[in-house]
Design a protein around this motif. Structure first.
Motif, PDB file in Angstrom:
ATOM      1  N   LEU A 120      -5.486  12.065   1.079  1.00  0.00           N
ATOM      2  CA  LEU A 120      -4.912  10.723   1.422  1.00  0.00           C
ATOM      3  C   LEU A 120      -3.438  10.505   1.033  1.00  0.00           C
ATOM      4  CD1 LEU A 120      -7.960   8.528   0.594  1.00  0.00           C
ATOM      5  CD2 LEU A 120      -7.962   9.568   2.811  1.00  0.00           C
ATOM      6  N   HIS A 121      -2.829   9.909   2.161  1.00  0.00           N
ATOM      7  CA  HIS A 121      -1.303   9.608   1.763  1.00  0.00           C
ATOM      8  C   HIS A 121      -1.433   8.119   1.434  1.00  0.00           C
ATOM      9  CE1 HIS A 121      -1.054  13.543   3.953  1.00  0.00           C
ATOM     10  NE2 HIS A 121       0.410  13.453   3.445  1.00  0.00           N
ATOM     11  N   LEU A 122      -1.161   7.768   0.149  1.00  0.00           N
ATOM     12  CA  LEU A 122      -1.228   6.516  -0.396  1.00  0.00           C
ATOM     13  C   LEU A 122      -0.022   6.125  -1.199  1.00  0.00           C
ATOM     14  CD1 LEU A 122      -4.820   6.900  -1.562  1.00  0.00           C
ATOM     15  CD2 LEU A 122      -4.281   5.830   0.365  1.00  0.00           C
ATOM     16  N   THR A 123      -0.006   4.877  -1.205  1.00  0.00           N
ATOM     17  CA  THR A 123       0.999   4.078  -2.134  1.00  0.00           C
ATOM     18  C   THR A 123       0.372   3.980  -3.552  1.00  0.00           C
ATOM     19  OG1 THR A 123       0.592   1.801  -1.713  1.00  0.00           O
ATOM     20  CG2 THR A 123       2.188   3.151  -0.333  1.00  0.00           C
ATOM     21  N   PRO A 124       0.909   3.895  -4.738  1.00  0.00           N
ATOM     22  CA  PRO A 124       0.318   3.531  -6.003  1.00  0.00           C
ATOM     23  C   PRO A 124      -0.585   2.340  -5.759  1.00  0.00           C
ATOM     24  CG  PRO A 124       2.735   4.095  -6.372  1.00  0.00           C
ATOM     25  CD  PRO A 124       2.571   3.906  -4.861  1.00  0.00           C
ATOM     26  N   GLU A 125      -0.030   1.405  -5.278  1.00  0.00           N
ATOM     27  CA  GLU A 125      -0.819   0.237  -4.902  1.00  0.00           C
ATOM     28  C   GLU A 125      -2.302   0.244  -4.074  1.00  0.00           C
ATOM     29  OE1 GLU A 125       3.379  -0.888  -5.847  1.00  0.00           O
ATOM     30  OE2 GLU A 125       2.560   0.242  -4.041  1.00  0.00           O
ATOM     31  N   GLU A 126      -1.971   1.074  -3.183  1.00  0.00           N
ATOM     32  CA  GLU A 126      -3.134   1.302  -2.337  1.00  0.00           C
ATOM     33  C   GLU A 126      -4.518   2.201  -3.201  1.00  0.00           C
ATOM     34  OE1 GLU A 126      -1.426   1.459   2.213  1.00  0.00           O
ATOM     35  OE2 GLU A 126      -1.235   3.233   0.792  1.00  0.00           O
ATOM     36  N   LEU A 127      -3.834   3.311  -3.956  1.00  0.00           N
ATOM     37  CA  LEU A 127      -4.745   3.901  -4.922  1.00  0.00           C
ATOM     38  C   LEU A 127      -5.509   3.150  -5.707  1.00  0.00           C
ATOM     39  CD1 LEU A 127      -5.863   6.706  -5.750  1.00  0.00           C
ATOM     40  CD2 LEU A 127      -3.536   7.023  -6.993  1.00  0.00           C
ATOM     41  N   ALA A 128      -4.511   2.219  -6.364  1.00  0.00           N
ATOM     42  CA  ALA A 128      -5.203   1.235  -7.321  1.00  0.00           C
ATOM     43  C   ALA A 128      -6.212   0.466  -6.838  1.00  0.00           C
ATOM     44  CB  ALA A 128      -4.088   0.519  -8.075  1.00  0.00           C
ATOM     45  N   GLY A 129      -6.035   0.077  -5.498  1.00  0.00           N
ATOM     46  CA  GLY A 129      -6.968  -0.836  -4.703  1.00  0.00           C
ATOM     47  C   GLY A 129      -8.214  -0.149  -4.469  1.00  0.00           C
ATOM     48  N   ILE A 130      -8.119   1.082  -4.042  1.00  0.00           N
ATOM     49  CA  ILE A 130      -9.275   2.126  -3.887  1.00  0.00           C
ATOM     50  C   ILE A 130     -10.095   2.101  -5.199  1.00  0.00           C
ATOM     51  CG2 ILE A 130     -10.157   4.558  -3.456  1.00  0.00           C
ATOM     52  CD1 ILE A 130      -7.746   4.772  -1.380  1.00  0.00           C
ATOM     53  N   GLY A 131      -9.407   2.322  -6.062  1.00  0.00           N
ATOM     54  CA  GLY A 131     -10.185   2.317  -7.501  1.00  0.00           C
ATOM     55  C   GLY A 131     -10.977   1.058  -7.950  1.00  0.00           C
TER      56      GLY A 131
END
Length: 190
Positions: free
Chosen positions: A134-145
């Motif tokens: 996936l192409h994500l921002t750090p904030e998006e990755l934290a949100g997925i977690g």
């Protein structure tokens, strides 16, 4: 439990110590003798490593021991450590622990894959093995977690309270690993 002392981080990175803590969390409390049976190590080795773990607060003596046969229990359901630290000593020890944990995870995954032919069909079909890029921002990755944590939370109490487990429930390890993939060239083109 959150480890921030570099000595504790290095102590926990030992494979047998990680195994002992994991076993105590899932099957404890138990004695060094039982730990030796479960791990294939000597009683003396297990006793030594349990004392080291106790020194750093990861395990403690449990009530009910007799004589030299004292039971041990884990002090926490989970262990956390810094993902980032300004202190180079802490950062180095935390990275070494993360590497040791990843090696342990993948040894267990490999063993599971080697033995999955022995599982009933419904478990083989239910197991998951795959990846997503996936192409994500750090904030998006934290949100997925955070969303994954929310999905798993309703099942967590079953680990400590067997009465909550439905018939047929078995222990299932779910690995959550997400990292910036530096092996793939970063491209701004779409």
């Amino acid at each position: 439990m959150r480890l921030t002392d570099p000595r504790a981080l290095r102590a926990y990175a030992h494979p047998l110590r990680m195994s002992l803590v994991g076993l105590l969390r899932s099957s404890g409390p138990f004695t060094a003798t039982r730990a030796a049976e479960l791990t294939g190590e000597s009683v003396a080795s297990c006793s030594y490593h349990l004392r080291i773990l106790a020194k750093y607060g990861l395990v403690e003596e449990a009530p009910g021991g007799r004589g030299r046969e004292k039971p041990w229990r884990a002090t926490a359901r989970y262990t956390e450590w810094p993902e980032y630290s300004e202190d180079a000593t802490v950062a180095e020890a935390a990275d070494a622990l993360s590497t040791a944990v990843a090696e342990r995870y993948f040894e267990r995954v490999t063993r599971a894959l080697e033995n999955r032919h022995r599982l009933p069909k419904e478990w083989r079909e239910a197991e998951q093995f795959g990846d997503s890029l996936l192409h994500l921002t750090p904030e998006e990755l934290a949100g997925i977690g955070e969303r994954i944590d929310e999905l798993l939370r309703p099942y967590e109490a079953r680990a400590s309270d067997p009465s909550l487990r439905p018939e047929g429930a078995r222990p299932v390890s779910i690995l959550r690993i997400a990292y910036l993939d530096q092996d793939i060239p970063d491209s701004e083109e779409e």
